[in-house]
Enzyme design. Sequence first.
Site, PDB file in Angstrom:
ATOM      1  N   CYS A   1     -60.306 -11.172  20.025  1.00 55.33           N
ATOM      2  CA  CYS A   1     -59.705 -10.492  21.184  1.00 55.33           C
ATOM      3  C   CYS A   1     -58.191 -10.417  21.014  1.00 55.33           C
ATOM      4  O   CYS A   1     -57.503 -11.445  20.991  1.00 55.33           O
ATOM      5  CB  CYS A   1     -60.062 -11.238  22.466  1.00 55.33           C
ATOM      6  SG  CYS A   1     -59.296 -10.542  23.943  1.00 55.33           S
TER       7      CYS A   1
ATOM      8  N   TRP B   1     -81.933  -2.211  41.158  1.00 55.70           N
ATOM      9  CA  TRP B   1     -81.846  -0.947  40.412  1.00 55.70           C
ATOM     10  C   TRP B   1     -82.008  -1.182  38.908  1.00 55.70           C
ATOM     11  O   TRP B   1     -81.988  -0.240  38.131  1.00 55.70           O
ATOM     12  CB  TRP B   1     -80.535  -0.230  40.710  1.00 55.70           C
ATOM     13  CG  TRP B   1     -79.334  -1.102  40.608  1.00 55.70           C
ATOM     14  CD1 TRP B   1     -78.629  -1.388  39.492  1.00 55.70           C
ATOM     15  CD2 TRP B   1     -78.689  -1.794  41.685  1.00 55.70           C
ATOM     16  NE1 TRP B   1     -77.599  -2.230  39.786  1.00 55.70           N
ATOM     17  CE2 TRP B   1     -77.592  -2.490  41.126  1.00 55.70           C
ATOM     18  CE3 TRP B   1     -78.925  -1.891  43.065  1.00 55.70           C
ATOM     19  CZ2 TRP B   1     -76.744  -3.286  41.908  1.00 55.70           C
ATOM     20  CZ3 TRP B   1     -78.074  -2.675  43.827  1.00 55.70           C
ATOM     21  CH2 TRP B   1     -77.000  -3.362  43.251  1.00 55.70           C
TER      22      TRP B   1
ATOM     23  N   ASP C   1     -65.558   2.581  33.644  1.00 51.73           N
ATOM     24  CA  ASP C   1     -65.211   2.194  35.016  1.00 51.73           C
ATOM     25  C   ASP C   1     -64.128   1.110  34.965  1.00 51.73           C
ATOM     26  O   ASP C   1     -63.569   0.842  33.906  1.00 51.73           O
ATOM     27  CB  ASP C   1     -66.461   1.684  35.746  1.00 51.73           C
ATOM     28  CG  ASP C   1     -66.870   0.303  35.269  1.00 51.73           C
ATOM     29  OD1 ASP C   1     -66.551  -0.040  34.119  1.00 51.73           O
ATOM     30  OD2 ASP C   1     -67.491  -0.438  36.042  1.00 51.73           O
TER      31      ASP C   1
ATOM     32  N   LEU D   1     -69.498   0.956  54.839  1.00 50.33           N
ATOM     33  CA  LEU D   1     -69.346   0.942  53.379  1.00 50.33           C
ATOM     34  C   LEU D   1     -68.065   1.630  52.917  1.00 50.33           C
ATOM     35  O   LEU D   1     -67.568   1.366  51.825  1.00 50.33           O
ATOM     36  CB  LEU D   1     -70.564   1.576  52.716  1.00 50.33           C
ATOM     37  CG  LEU D   1     -70.791   1.281  51.233  1.00 50.33           C
ATOM     38  CD1 LEU D   1     -70.788  -0.217  50.953  1.00 50.33           C
ATOM     39  CD2 LEU D   1     -72.093   1.893  50.745  1.00 50.33           C
ATOM     40  N   GLY D   2     -67.516   2.504  53.785  1.00 48.96           N
ATOM     41  CA  GLY D   2     -66.263   3.157  53.426  1.00 48.96           C
ATOM     42  C   GLY D   2     -66.435   4.385  52.546  1.00 48.96           C
ATOM     43  O   GLY D   2     -67.528   4.692  52.083  1.00 48.96           O
TER      44      GLY D   2
ATOM     45  N   CYS E   1     -65.803 -17.308  25.754  1.00 48.77           N
ATOM     46  CA  CYS E   1     -66.105 -15.888  25.550  1.00 48.77           C
ATOM     47  C   CYS E   1     -66.640 -15.633  24.145  1.00 48.77           C
ATOM     48  O   CYS E   1     -66.054 -16.104  23.162  1.00 48.77           O
ATOM     49  CB  CYS E   1     -64.845 -15.051  25.785  1.00 48.77           C
ATOM     50  SG  CYS E   1     -65.098 -13.304  25.504  1.00 48.77           S
TER      51      CYS E   1
ATOM     52  N   GLU F   1     -75.630   4.164  41.945  1.00 46.30           N
ATOM     53  CA  GLU F   1     -74.322   4.461  41.362  1.00 46.30           C
ATOM     54  C   GLU F   1     -73.343   5.007  42.400  1.00 46.30           C
ATOM     55  O   GLU F   1     -72.160   4.669  42.394  1.00 46.30           O
ATOM     56  CB  GLU F   1     -74.456   5.450  40.199  1.00 46.30           C
ATOM     57  CG  GLU F   1     -75.205   4.902  38.991  1.00 46.30           C
ATOM     58  CD  GLU F   1     -74.533   3.674  38.374  1.00 46.30           C
ATOM     59  OE1 GLU F   1     -73.368   3.376  38.667  1.00 46.30           O
ATOM     60  OE2 GLU F   1     -75.210   2.991  37.577  1.00 46.30           O
TER      61      GLU F   1
ATOM     62  N   THR G   1     -67.027  -0.206  44.781  1.00 41.34           N
ATOM     63  CA  THR G   1     -67.668  -1.145  45.705  1.00 41.34           C
ATOM     64  C   THR G   1     -68.308  -2.279  44.930  1.00 41.34           C
ATOM     65  O   THR G   1     -68.963  -2.044  43.920  1.00 41.34           O
ATOM     66  CB  THR G   1     -68.746  -0.391  46.520  1.00 41.34           C
ATOM     67  OG1 THR G   1     -68.136   0.717  47.179  1.00 41.34           O
ATOM     68  CG2 THR G   1     -69.396  -1.303  47.549  1.00 41.34           C
TER      69      THR G   1
ATOM     70  N   CYS H   1     -65.219 -11.274  31.651  1.00 44.71           N
ATOM     71  CA  CYS H   1     -63.840 -10.796  31.495  1.00 44.71           C
ATOM     72  C   CYS H   1     -63.354 -10.284  32.850  1.00 44.71           C
ATOM     73  O   CYS H   1     -62.927  -9.154  33.006  1.00 44.71           O
ATOM     74  CB  CYS H   1     -63.789  -9.687  30.441  1.00 44.71           C
ATOM     75  SG  CYS H   1     -62.138  -9.264  29.852  1.00 44.71           S
TER      76      CYS H   1
ATOM     77  N   TYR I   1     -67.945   9.162  35.385  1.00 45.23           N
ATOM     78  CA  TYR I   1     -68.591   7.853  35.315  1.00 45.23           C
ATOM     79  C   TYR I   1     -70.078   7.937  35.693  1.00 45.23           C
ATOM     80  O   TYR I   1     -70.949   7.464  34.957  1.00 45.23           O
ATOM     81  CB  TYR I   1     -67.883   6.826  36.218  1.00 45.23           C
ATOM     82  CG  TYR I   1     -68.790   5.653  36.458  1.00 45.23           C
ATOM     83  CD1 TYR I   1     -68.928   4.673  35.496  1.00 45.23           C
ATOM     84  CD2 TYR I   1     -69.613   5.606  37.594  1.00 45.23           C
ATOM     85  CE1 TYR I   1     -69.827   3.638  35.660  1.00 45.23           C
ATOM     86  CE2 TYR I   1     -70.517   4.579  37.767  1.00 45.23           C
ATOM     87  CZ  TYR I   1     -70.629   3.605  36.799  1.00 45.23           C
ATOM     88  OH  TYR I   1     -71.535   2.606  36.949  1.00 45.23           O
TER      89      TYR I   1
ATOM     90  N   CYS J   1     -62.152 -17.078  29.003  1.00 43.75           N
ATOM     91  CA  CYS J   1     -61.846 -16.827  27.596  1.00 43.75           C
ATOM     92  C   CYS J   1     -62.332 -17.967  26.698  1.00 43.75           C
ATOM     93  O   CYS J   1     -62.704 -17.739  25.543  1.00 43.75           O
ATOM     94  CB  CYS J   1     -60.340 -16.632  27.419  1.00 43.75           C
ATOM     95  SG  CYS J   1     -59.711 -15.189  28.306  1.00 43.75           S
TER      96      CYS J   1
END
Length: 350
Positions: A204, A20, A134, A76-77, A198, A33, A39, A188, A116, A195
């Site tokens: 941070c 995608w 999200d 997939l639920g 990162c 999406e 998922t 993250c 979202y 970290c």
Amino acid sequence: MKFSKKLITWYLQNKRSMPWRETTDPYRIWLSEIILQQTRVAQGLPYYLSFTKTFPTVFDLANAKEEEVLKLWQGLGYYSRARNLHATAKYVANELKGVFPKTYKDLLELKGVGDYTASAIASICYKEAVPVVDGNVYRVLSRYFGIETPINSTQGIKEYKKLAIELMDHEDPADYNQAIMEFGALQCKPKNPYCIVCPLNDSCEGLKKGKIEELPVKLKKLKVKKRYFNYLVYIINEKQTIIQQRTGNGIWQGLYEFPLVENNQNNLESIQSDSIFKKMVNGVKYDITSFKEEPIVHKLSHQHLYTKFYIIKLSVIPKLEGHQKIVNYKDIHNYPVPILLGKFIDSFFQ
DNA sequence: AATACGGGGCC
DNA sequence: GGCCCAGTATT
């Protein structure tokens, strides 16, 4: 460098290759999406591939039977996603001539598209500067800014959304939104984030305070409920069985299952004293045995289903309830069923 | 403002 | 056994 620019730079160097990400076709972005809501990519990817192959355009999806859509979604639920997906496809194909809405505000009107998903589609397909928030974004922001407001509280939802809007990169909304999500998924991540290496570790707040492990804060959910499912697997002349479709509210809406006796236990006596069962086998000879002695415990996020399958052999068709239907063994694989039953069917009916 | 809604992977 | 996942709809 700005927070958003650092993320985009990291993203361009570290992003995974995904189908995608090769398109800005709103149909495919929307499809991806919806599939990826709650998922993991690894779980959703094969479904994205089968859906785009089976339904290359929104018209193909719109013209499908709902049962076919549910069958492809099987495993997939959160099956309301599949029903809403189909409803929206029909709406876009038939009412909008196949053209998806082009703004966050209008996308929000589609069934199954919330804050979202509307943001994701609007930013990726149309470069609208609306931020996605999200699970990944909550985690990255709470750690980076050291925010301890619970992410699933009303206050938290408002606070994070406001912050996300301020941080949004207006020049490259598509890459920025995908960057912060990918960063949350790969760098993250919930457990053992990297970290040390990162690109944001010099600024941070969560890391500075040693609170990475405790962030984000999330209100704990309720205890899971136990339920007891007793499935009646009728075997009629060794070639047919009985199934019924789940209707109304609750889990697995629209999927098929065997006649179900739900009570507070898993034992043969409780089945044989069940009024529906007695009515069905009234006056016919039958032989009933447990498929396995121990109940199968199927764990959902909010309930544990203690399940037993009972094999009931008989040589005449029993009295059917209105919503029940007789099916041949060979056809049973065509019906969408919960994964719990799918596993049983695969082992019992080959 | 809470709750319901799946299934799988990770620790 | 508990948490989390490219959240949304309903109550």
